[in-house]
Scaffold this motif. Structure first.
Motif, PDB file in Angstrom:
ATOM      1  N   GLU A 178       0.826  -1.201   0.000  1.00  0.00           N
ATOM      2  CA  GLU A 178       0.000   0.000   0.000  1.00  0.00           C
ATOM      3  C   GLU A 178       0.866   1.258   0.000  1.00  0.00           C
ATOM      4  OE1 GLU A 178      -2.093  -3.477   1.180  1.00  0.00           O
ATOM      5  OE2 GLU A 178      -0.313  -2.545   2.113  1.00  0.00           O
ATOM      6  N   GLN A 179       1.916   1.250   0.806  1.00  0.00           N
ATOM      7  CA  GLN A 179       2.807   2.415   0.862  1.00  0.00           C
ATOM      8  C   GLN A 179       3.520   2.638  -0.461  1.00  0.00           C
ATOM      9  OE1 GLN A 179       5.150   1.074   4.198  1.00  0.00           O
ATOM     10  NE2 GLN A 179       4.184   2.530   5.612  1.00  0.00           N
ATOM     11  N   LEU A 180       3.956   1.557  -1.070  1.00  0.00           N
ATOM     12  CA  LEU A 180       4.678   1.692  -2.329  1.00  0.00           C
ATOM     13  C   LEU A 180       3.745   2.143  -3.455  1.00  0.00           C
ATOM     14  CD1 LEU A 180       7.545   1.458  -3.314  1.00  0.00           C
ATOM     15  CD2 LEU A 180       7.067  -0.874  -4.031  1.00  0.00           C
ATOM     16  N   SER A 181       2.523   1.629  -3.464  1.00  0.00           N
ATOM     17  CA  SER A 181       1.549   2.062  -4.468  1.00  0.00           C
ATOM     18  C   SER A 181       1.294   3.561  -4.357  1.00  0.00           C
ATOM     19  CB  SER A 181       0.239   1.300  -4.285  1.00  0.00           C
ATOM     20  OG  SER A 181       0.398  -0.060  -4.566  1.00  0.00           O
ATOM     21  N   ASP A 182       1.150   4.029  -3.121  1.00  0.00           N
ATOM     22  CA  ASP A 182       0.913   5.454  -2.902  1.00  0.00           C
ATOM     23  C   ASP A 182       2.110   6.274  -3.356  1.00  0.00           C
ATOM     24  OD1 ASP A 182      -0.555   7.758  -1.573  1.00  0.00           O
ATOM     25  OD2 ASP A 182       1.297   7.763  -0.403  1.00  0.00           O
ATOM     26  N   LEU A 183       3.323   5.792  -3.063  1.00  0.00           N
ATOM     27  CA  LEU A 183       4.541   6.504  -3.437  1.00  0.00           C
ATOM     28  C   LEU A 183       4.665   6.612  -4.955  1.00  0.00           C
ATOM     29  CD1 LEU A 183       6.939   7.609  -1.660  1.00  0.00           C
ATOM     30  CD2 LEU A 183       8.228   5.621  -2.442  1.00  0.00           C
ATOM     31  N   ILE A 184       4.394   5.523  -5.638  1.00  0.00           N
ATOM     32  CA  ILE A 184       4.498   5.505  -7.096  1.00  0.00           C
ATOM     33  C   ILE A 184       3.469   6.427  -7.740  1.00  0.00           C
ATOM     34  CG2 ILE A 184       4.179   4.024  -9.126  1.00  0.00           C
ATOM     35  CD1 ILE A 184       5.515   1.795  -7.537  1.00  0.00           C
ATOM     36  N   GLU A 185       2.289   6.445  -7.197  1.00  0.00           N
ATOM     37  CA  GLU A 185       1.255   7.327  -7.738  1.00  0.00           C
ATOM     38  C   GLU A 185       1.594   8.798  -7.486  1.00  0.00           C
ATOM     39  OE1 GLU A 185      -2.306   5.830  -5.995  1.00  0.00           O
ATOM     40  OE2 GLU A 185      -2.422   4.087  -7.338  1.00  0.00           O
ATOM     41  N   ARG A 186       2.273   9.082  -6.378  1.00  0.00           N
ATOM     42  CA  ARG A 186       2.705  10.461  -6.111  1.00  0.00           C
ATOM     43  C   ARG A 186       3.711  10.921  -7.148  1.00  0.00           C
ATOM     44  NH1 ARG A 186       4.551  10.734   0.052  1.00  0.00           N
ATOM     45  NH2 ARG A 186       5.341  12.769  -0.675  1.00  0.00           N
ATOM     46  N   ALA A 187       4.421   9.980  -7.763  1.00  0.00           N
ATOM     47  CA  ALA A 187       5.384  10.310  -8.824  1.00  0.00           C
ATOM     48  C   ALA A 187       4.711  10.308 -10.194  1.00  0.00           C
ATOM     49  CB  ALA A 187       6.545   9.323  -8.808  1.00  0.00           C
ATOM     50  N   ASN A 188       3.371  10.289 -10.233  1.00  0.00           N
ATOM     51  CA  ASN A 188       2.554  10.418 -11.447  1.00  0.00           C
ATOM     52  C   ASN A 188       2.414   9.132 -12.259  1.00  0.00           C
ATOM     53  OD1 ASN A 188       1.962  13.216 -11.094  1.00  0.00           O
ATOM     54  ND2 ASN A 188       4.020  13.705 -11.830  1.00  0.00           N
ATOM     55  N   PHE A 189       2.886   8.000 -11.743  1.00  0.00           N
ATOM     56  CA  PHE A 189       2.666   6.743 -12.441  1.00  0.00           C
ATOM     57  C   PHE A 189       1.207   6.298 -12.294  1.00  0.00           C
ATOM     58  CE2 PHE A 189       7.280   6.458 -12.028  1.00  0.00           C
ATOM     59  CZ  PHE A 189       7.642   5.907 -13.242  1.00  0.00           C
ATOM     60  N   GLN A 190       0.777   5.485 -13.249  1.00  0.00           N
ATOM     61  CA  GLN A 190      -0.579   4.927 -13.215  1.00  0.00           C
ATOM     62  C   GLN A 190      -0.519   3.417 -13.440  1.00  0.00           C
ATOM     63  OE1 GLN A 190      -3.383   7.021 -15.760  1.00  0.00           O
ATOM     64  NE2 GLN A 190      -2.327   8.988 -15.449  1.00  0.00           N
ATOM     65  N   LYS A 191      -1.640   2.759 -13.193  1.00  0.00           N
ATOM     66  CA  LYS A 191      -1.795   1.320 -13.433  1.00  0.00           C
ATOM     67  C   LYS A 191      -0.732   0.499 -12.683  1.00  0.00           C
ATOM     68  CE  LYS A 191      -3.777   2.079 -18.035  1.00  0.00           C
ATOM     69  NZ  LYS A 191      -3.654   1.798 -19.485  1.00  0.00           N
ATOM     70  N   VAL A 192      -0.654   0.720 -11.376  1.00  0.00           N
ATOM     71  CA  VAL A 192       0.288  -0.042 -10.560  1.00  0.00           C
ATOM     72  C   VAL A 192      -0.211  -1.483 -10.453  1.00  0.00           C
ATOM     73  CG1 VAL A 192       1.395  -0.238  -8.302  1.00  0.00           C
ATOM     74  CG2 VAL A 192       0.892   2.026  -9.267  1.00  0.00           C
ATOM     75  N   SER A 193       0.637  -2.441 -10.781  1.00  0.00           N
ATOM     76  CA  SER A 193       0.265  -3.859 -10.749  1.00  0.00           C
ATOM     77  C   SER A 193       1.318  -4.660 -10.005  1.00  0.00           C
ATOM     78  CB  SER A 193       0.117  -4.415 -12.174  1.00  0.00           C
ATOM     79  OG  SER A 193      -0.841  -3.691 -12.915  1.00  0.00           O
ATOM     80  N   PHE A 194       0.865  -5.597  -9.161  1.00  0.00           N
ATOM     81  CA  PHE A 194       1.780  -6.501  -8.459  1.00  0.00           C
ATOM     82  C   PHE A 194       1.724  -7.874  -9.122  1.00  0.00           C
ATOM     83  CE2 PHE A 194       1.070  -3.123  -5.495  1.00  0.00           C
ATOM     84  CZ  PHE A 194       2.285  -2.988  -4.834  1.00  0.00           C
TER      85      PHE A 194
END
Length: 642
Positions: free
Chosen positions: A241-257
């Protein structure tokens, strides 16, 4: 490994160890990652990072997740010794790039890829400030749990923002990172294991006070030599959850694990942060960066010494055929750099007005006037002073740095202040009586002010008071009786040079070179002075050559560490050379700091670049590249060579 005033010092055989400590966090430094990734790291983690079976399996997984195709451009950040890129290069036709902070690992990666005949562009640098233009890569990877090393969360966001910047529209990032939730609950507080038949490692772990990082103490012991390393490191523990939030703060989209992974270590002992990791991808959904934001430094004005004026440093005080040949080679090398228009200014009588005329036209000045204004070495700082008054950006160090480094005694004081070792020495003035001084011989006498080895010859080495008096007399006659003279112990160990290209946030430490005196007649003192640099008929110029340094790893690390410390303290810019000599015990002592060092095709800097597989054009391009990044870190150009 130096960790600060409370930290452990590493030596060639034994290392002081702290014994039991109450708090691991107390001994953790913010920049631990600068020094830990060396040959010993490849031993302690060999069961994972040196096992080709594991690498092949991981590359297969990453290849399938990203669906990599021939022609794709891929950047692997914190690539280490390049194991993933080297394996990937055997599977298709890709444009591969690798970046890592560790010079040792990057050099190893280059050597292995060269031996295998693979074309991979490995580069040393800081992943928080990437040396690549926007929209360069189809994929960026960060593998083997190489994320979360820095002290603050902001640093990790910078990394992700830089990845986003260099990805093409629609490109993807892939992270292979420790499962923070699992590690936090299951880490091993203490462990020990044999890593080969001579070394065993003990580890101690604890959570930081904020519960966000796992701190590890690692003690490596040799069965015969005892403790050789006692070091501390840490890594931030991210949940999904923390990493998803961090990546989205950097403007990335469609985070997938893409599930969890665990290396199948044959040693099967302490895996630490590598024990359980998850793989995730995210998309860079963006518009292509506008050409305005990718503006390149196109109009370059090269400022040089004036060949029509007297130059006291040169043997006949004039520019000769060798000097003009050097200039021709410079022009040829610069012409190989794409997308640049070069103009040259070398008439110092009109230099001020000439610079005023190009004030609004030049993107940058390539300051190669190491002779100084009007070919006066004491006025080397006048050129950057003039450029600053005209608000024209330029390459190389600023006036204050040049002023500092022209004064050898002052540099010794600054070095001592920051715990950089210097040779024993003292300064004498015109009023001091030499015969009243207690001088341990042999020594070498040097003009305190100067560069290019001007005034330093074989006759400056003295083994008695009489010889020293003669040397001082010659220096005073040449430079003036009022000028101070540095009397320095004459060191007999290897003479070494460390080259740095870049700036504090992103730099390359070039391969260290050593002066080879094996062909010098035995009766001559082993110095690289004026004869070696300027007198063609001298036995020094004919005998001396520069070779790759043959020194122990701990000495190399110390030289690099001390050089970078001085680079930062003196505010050096873009490129610099540090000259060292070892004493009879093999301990390095600083001789000189050379900001804006000699740029000629056969100089020491060019020789170091050659060992790093950079030709002369690429060396000059790297200097421009460093200045462009410093002046405009987000949008500096990548320099291509024909």
């Amino acid at each position: 490994m130096e960790k600060g005033s409370n930290q452990v010092q590493k030596s060639s055989k034994h290392s002081k160890t702290l014994g039991p400590v109450e708090s691991l966090e107390q001994y953790l430094t913010s920049d631990w990652w600068k020094r830990i990734f060396n040959s010993m790291y490849l031993k302690t983690d060999a069961d994972v990072v040196e096992d080709p079976r594991i690498t092949e399996k991981e590359v297969t997984t990453f290849h399938e997740i990203l669906n990599i195709e021939d022609g794709n451009t891929i950047l692997d950040l914190a690539c280490g010794q390049g194991r993933h890129l080297i394996e990937l290069a055997t599977r298709g036709s890709y444009n591969l790039f690798g970046l890592d902070r560790s010079r040792y690992l990057i050099q190893r990666a280059r050597r292995i890829s060269k031996e295998k005949g693979l074309s991979i562009a490995f580069k040393e640098g800081d992943i928080r400030k990437l040396p690549y233009p926007a929209d360069s890569f189809d994929y960026v990877t960060n593998l083997g749990n190489s994320f979360g090393y820095f002290e603050t969360l902001d640093d990790d966001i910078k990394i992700l923002e830089e990845i986003f910047r260099v990805l093409k529209p629609g490109g993807k990032v892939l992270l292979d990172i420790a499962d923070g939730s699992y590690i936090r609950e299951n880490f091993t507080p203490r462990s020990w294991e044999w890593i080969d038949d001579k070394h065993f490692v003990c580890r101690e772990r604890s959570l930081a006070q904020d519960n966000e990082r796992l701190i590890t103490r690692e003690i490596i012991t040799h069965s015969e030599k005892g403790v050789i390393v006692d070091q501390f490191y840490a890594e931030r523990l991210y949940t999904k959850e923390q990493l998803s939030d961090l990546i989205e703060r950097a403007n990335f989209q469609k985070v997938s694990f893409h599930g969890n992974t665990k290396p199948e270590s044959l040693r099967d002992q302490d895996l630490g942060m590598m024990e359980q990791r998850f793989i995730l991808t995210a998309n860079a959904v963006k518009e292509r960066t506008s050409q305005k934001n990718q503006k390149k430094v196109r109009n370059v004005v090269v400022v040089m010494g004036d060949p029509s004026l007297r130059d006291a440093v040169k043997p006949d005080a004039v520019f000769d055929s060798d000097d003009f040949d050097t200039i021709e080679k410079l022009v040829e090398a610069l012409n190989k750099l794409d997308n640049y228009k070069f103009n040259y200014l070398n008439n110092h009588k009109t230099l001020v007005s000439d610079l005023q005329q190009i004030q609004d036209k030049a993107d940058i000045v390539l300051n190669l006037c190491d002779e100084g204004f009007e070919n006066d070495a004491t006025k080397e700082l006048h050129i950057p002073s003039l450029l600053e008054m005209l608000n024209i950006p330029y390459t190389g160090s600023n006036p204050q740095t040049l002023a500092y480094c022209y004064d050898k005694s002052l540099i010794r004081g600054i070095a001592t202040e920051v715990d950089v070792p210097v040779a024993d020495a003292f300064v004498i003035t015109e009023n001091e009586k030499l015969f009243e001084l207690n001088v341990p011989f042999p020594v070498i006498a040097k003009p305190n002010f100067g560069d290019s080895s001007f005034g330093i010859t074989k006759n400056n080495v003295a083994h008695s008071v009489e010889e020293l008096a003669d040397a001082i007399y010659r220096i005073r006659k040449q430079f003036g009786y009022a000028k101070p003279i540095l009397i320095e112990e004459f060191l007999t160990g290897a003479e070494l040079s460390v080259g740095v290209v870049g700036n504090t946030e992103k730099y390359t430490v070039l391969p260290i070179i050593e002066e080879d005196y094996s062909n010098l007649p035995d009766h001559l003192p082993k110095i690289c002075g004026y004869e070696a640099k300027w007198l063609p008929d001298s036995p020094y110029m004919n005998a001396l050559k520069s070779i790759p340094a043959s020194i122990p790893p701990h000495t190399e690390q110390a030289l690099i560490h001390h050089s970078l410390k001085l680079f930062k303290r003196l505010d050096c810019r873009d490129y610099c050379r540090f000259d060292w000599r070892l004493n009879s015990k093999g301990e390095p002592k600083l001789l000189e700091v050379n900001p804006n060092p000699g740029w000629c095709w056969d100089g020491h800097l060019a020789k170091m670049c050659s060992l790093a597989e950079m030709d002369y054009s690429q060396m000059l391009g790297a200097i421009l590249d460093a200045a462009a990044m410093r002046l405009n870190p987000r949008n500096y150009p990548k320099i291509n060579v024909d």
